[in-house]
Design a protein around this motif. Structure first.
Motif, PDB file in Angstrom:
ATOM      1  N   LYS A   1       0.861  -1.184   0.000  1.00 35.16           N
ATOM      2  CA  LYS A   1       0.000   0.000   0.000  1.00 35.16           C
ATOM      3  C   LYS A   1       0.895   1.229   0.000  1.00 35.16           C
ATOM      4  O   LYS A   1       2.084   1.147   0.269  1.00 35.16           O
ATOM      5  CB  LYS A   1      -0.883   0.000   1.239  1.00 35.16           C
ATOM      6  CG  LYS A   1      -1.896  -1.113   1.253  1.00 35.16           C
ATOM      7  CD  LYS A   1      -2.754  -0.952   2.479  1.00 35.16           C
ATOM      8  CE  LYS A   1      -3.641  -2.122   2.689  1.00 35.16           C
ATOM      9  NZ  LYS A   1      -4.463  -1.940   3.887  1.00 35.16           N
TER      10      LYS A   1
ATOM     11  N   GLY B   1       2.311   4.357   1.507  1.00 37.30           N
ATOM     12  CA  GLY B   1       2.581   5.202   2.677  1.00 37.30           C
ATOM     13  C   GLY B   1       1.755   4.855   3.905  1.00 37.30           C
ATOM     14  O   GLY B   1       1.149   3.788   3.982  1.00 37.30           O
TER      15      GLY B   1
ATOM     16  N   ILE C   1       9.412   5.170   6.872  1.00 38.25           N
ATOM     17  CA  ILE C   1       8.535   5.111   5.709  1.00 38.25           C
ATOM     18  C   ILE C   1       7.584   3.941   5.918  1.00 38.25           C
ATOM     19  O   ILE C   1       8.003   2.792   5.979  1.00 38.25           O
ATOM     20  CB  ILE C   1       9.323   4.955   4.396  1.00 38.25           C
ATOM     21  CG1 ILE C   1      10.232   6.178   4.209  1.00 38.25           C
ATOM     22  CG2 ILE C   1       8.412   4.822   3.202  1.00 38.25           C
ATOM     23  CD1 ILE C   1      11.673   5.895   4.309  1.00 38.25           C
TER      24      ILE C   1
ATOM     25  N   ARG D   1       5.122   1.055   5.419  1.00 40.00           N
ATOM     26  CA  ARG D   1       4.820   0.088   4.361  1.00 40.00           C
ATOM     27  C   ARG D   1       3.875  -0.973   4.911  1.00 40.00           C
ATOM     28  O   ARG D   1       4.176  -1.616   5.920  1.00 40.00           O
ATOM     29  CB  ARG D   1       6.107  -0.578   3.850  1.00 40.00           C
ATOM     30  CG  ARG D   1       7.001   0.347   3.061  1.00 40.00           C
ATOM     31  CD  ARG D   1       6.423   0.675   1.676  1.00 40.00           C
ATOM     32  NE  ARG D   1       7.269   1.628   0.964  1.00 40.00           N
ATOM     33  CZ  ARG D   1       6.990   2.922   0.833  1.00 40.00           C
ATOM     34  NH1 ARG D   1       5.909   3.433   1.388  1.00 40.00           N
ATOM     35  NH2 ARG D   1       7.788   3.721   0.153  1.00 40.00           N
ATOM     36  N   TYR D   2       2.725  -1.131   4.243  1.00 39.40           N
ATOM     37  CA  TYR D   2       1.745  -2.149   4.608  1.00 39.40           C
ATOM     38  C   TYR D   2       1.477  -3.011   3.394  1.00 39.40           C
ATOM     39  O   TYR D   2       1.320  -2.504   2.281  1.00 39.40           O
ATOM     40  CB  TYR D   2       0.436  -1.494   5.045  1.00 39.40           C
ATOM     41  CG  TYR D   2       0.572  -0.604   6.251  1.00 39.40           C
ATOM     42  CD1 TYR D   2       0.459  -1.115   7.530  1.00 39.40           C
ATOM     43  CD2 TYR D   2       0.817   0.754   6.100  1.00 39.40           C
ATOM     44  CE1 TYR D   2       0.586  -0.302   8.638  1.00 39.40           C
ATOM     45  CE2 TYR D   2       0.958   1.575   7.198  1.00 39.40           C
ATOM     46  CZ  TYR D   2       0.834   1.048   8.464  1.00 39.40           C
ATOM     47  OH  TYR D   2       0.970   1.859   9.551  1.00 39.40           O
TER      48      TYR D   2
END
Lengths: 435, 80
Positions: free
Chosen positions: A64, A66, A79, A81-82
């Protein structure tokens, strides 16, 4: 062996080059066996490999965009991250990147590197990127609860800060400078450290319309490629003459000293030909060789560094050293890549760097007021014109700023800029020039 | 205007924006057109520290919104 089948990634292990896939598999296997008290999912690297394989199969990214993650008081350095397939790959449900501010010129002790690796194995994925293109140490992949824990250990145990990300000042970066290089025209490490400390607020908290990078190159060889990558490029230069040791020049010609420090010794290129390999390659044609003596017409020299690189024992940079200041480089997102534009041909670079800091702050105020969202400084200069930028910096236009007349950039003189001014009767003008 | 009124003006302005929960730093400058961007930046960052606002970052760009408004990282995973 990793748990998941990754036939497409396996292809990337073939051939003679090192493979990041092999590195990831090695880490996945190590995590399976380790007795370290892992604070992140043991299978995270396995899941990362699986997710990447799926990306190659689907030909779409499964991260995804951000997120709201960070450490308290900081607006950069993490940063978010998902993964969008958390049920199939729970180990990378949240897999945030942390940027760590590298020491100037990336000098580490092996003890420090061991400490970073131990921390990241325990509280992260164990995967690192040494280094990211901005220069930071990149720690790849940890969970949300571990962010504050990692930050606490970095700051308290390793005396180490996070770097910049987002609309912040990015981690300043410099070449190896006077630590090891005889070409360094100023102390790149000193100024890089000073700017990092001076602009902590801009580095850690969003301050600008978009990213802003300082890069410090000690000489025009440009080992950190400041001219291509930094919004503000500080590139070492000298304003007196190249120092010539004629005896050493003759030693190169006579074959007693190998040219280019012996770098091109992989095959026989024949005897060193100073005329062909140095004099004829000078871009401004300012060199001459009469068979005994090398001449340089220094007023024409544009500091390309070629002759010095070929014969470093015979030719040395001048003694009156400082830097040229350029602005506006960027990578190609809008309108292609752009190199920095020469704005200050020469400035002495000495502590406490007040003259340079004055310029920095004028430029930031201008960009913050006039820059559009996500507009890099170079794009703003292009949009509003170099002339406007010179006004902001309170600098006069100078022939050294342009490549050739009426090319880049174009300066329209104002009446007050020209001694004596001018008078023009618009009606007379219109008789010959229709609208 | 005092610091408390400044904070309230920011909160009220952001609440009024329909369908938008995250904003560029420059959007905050528009709330205070007579002030220097650097001054506004300091206030906005202070409000983040105080827990009134929060950052959202893509990695390259940072947006700022009211804390808890819009998509949150712990609910992002549940969104379809």
């Amino acid at each position: 062996m990793t748990k998941r089948k990754t036939p497409m990634l396996d292809e990337l292990e073939k051939g003679s080059w090192p493979s990041f896939v092999s590195d990831m598999k090695q880490e996945a296997e190590a995590r399976e066996k380790t007795d370290v008290d892992l604070q992140t999912p043991r299978e995270c690297v396995d899941d990362l490999l699986g997710l990447l394989e799926l990306t190659y199969v689907d030909k779409v990214v499964h991260w995804k965009h951000g997120g709201i993650v960070g450490v308290f008081g900081y607006g950069g350095g993490v940063i978010g991250r998902y993964c969008d397939q958390p049920e199939e790959f729970p180990g990378v449900r949240d897999f945030h990147t942390m940027r760590v501010n590298q020491p100037s010129s990336k000098f580490y002790s092996s003890e420090y590197l061991r400490q970073v690796c131990e921390l990241w194995e325990r509280r992260g994925s164990g995967l690192t990127n040494m280094h990211g293109s901005t220069g930071d140490i990149i720690l790849l992949g940890t969970t949300t609860p571990q962010l504050e824990e990692v930050f606490w250990e970095l700051t308290h145990n390793l005396d180490q800060d996070l770097g910049g990300s987002g609309s912040n000042l990015r981690t300043p970066s410099c070449c190896i400078g006077k630590a090891r290089c005889e070409f360094a025209c100023y102390d790149t490490q000193a100024i890089c450290t000073e700017f990092t400390m001076e602009y902590q607020d801009e580095l850690h908290r969003p301050a600008f319309p978009y990213k802003f990078k300082f890069k410090f190159d000690g000489c025009p060889n440009g080992c950190v490629a400041a001219i291509a990558r930094a919004d503000m490029s500080i590139i070492g230069a000298w304003r007196d003459d190249i120092r010539i040791d004629q005896e050493a020049v003759n030693a190169y010609v006579g074959g007693e000293i190998k040219p280019n420090g012996g770098a091109h010794s992989g095959r026989d290129w024949g005897a060193f030909d100073i005329q062909k390999e140095v004099v004829d390659l000078c871009p401004t044609e300012c060199m001459s060789w009469d068979g005994k003596k090398l001449g340089i017409y220094n007023k024409e020299c544009n500091r390309c560094m070629h002759c010095i690189n070929v014969m470093p024992r015979a030719l040395r940079i001048g003694e009156d050293t400082g830097a040229s200041i350029l602005f506006g480089a960027k990578a190609p997102i809008l309108e292609g890549a752009q190199m920095s534009t020469l704005t200050i041909p020469f400035m002495k670079i000495e502590e406490p760097y007040e003259e340079l800091k004055d310029i920095v702050e004028k430029v930031w105020d201008y960009w913050s007021e006039e820059g559009k969202n996500r507009e890099r400084l170079g794009e703003l200069i292009q949009r509003e014109g170099f002339q406007k930028f010179l006004e902001v910096c309170e600098l006069d236009a100078d022939p050294r700023m342009i490549q050739e007349p009426r090319s880049n950039p174009y300066i329209f003189w104002k009446e007050e800029d020209v001694p004596g001014g001018w008078e023009r009767d618009i009606n007379e003008f219109r008789k010959k020039h229709q609208k | 205007m005092g610091p408390e009124e400044d904070r309230q003006l920011i909160v009220d302005t952001l609440k009024k924006k329909k369908g938008k929960t995250k904003f560029y730093l420059k959007d905050f400058n528009k709330i205070f057109p007579d002030r220097k961007p650097r001054e506004v930046k300091k206030l906005v960052n202070k409000m983040v520290t105080e827990g009134i606002l929060e950052y959202w970052s893509s990695g390259s760009t940072t947006l700022i919104g009211l804390k808890g408004a819009g998509k949150q990282h712990d609910t992002e995973e549940k969104d379809e």
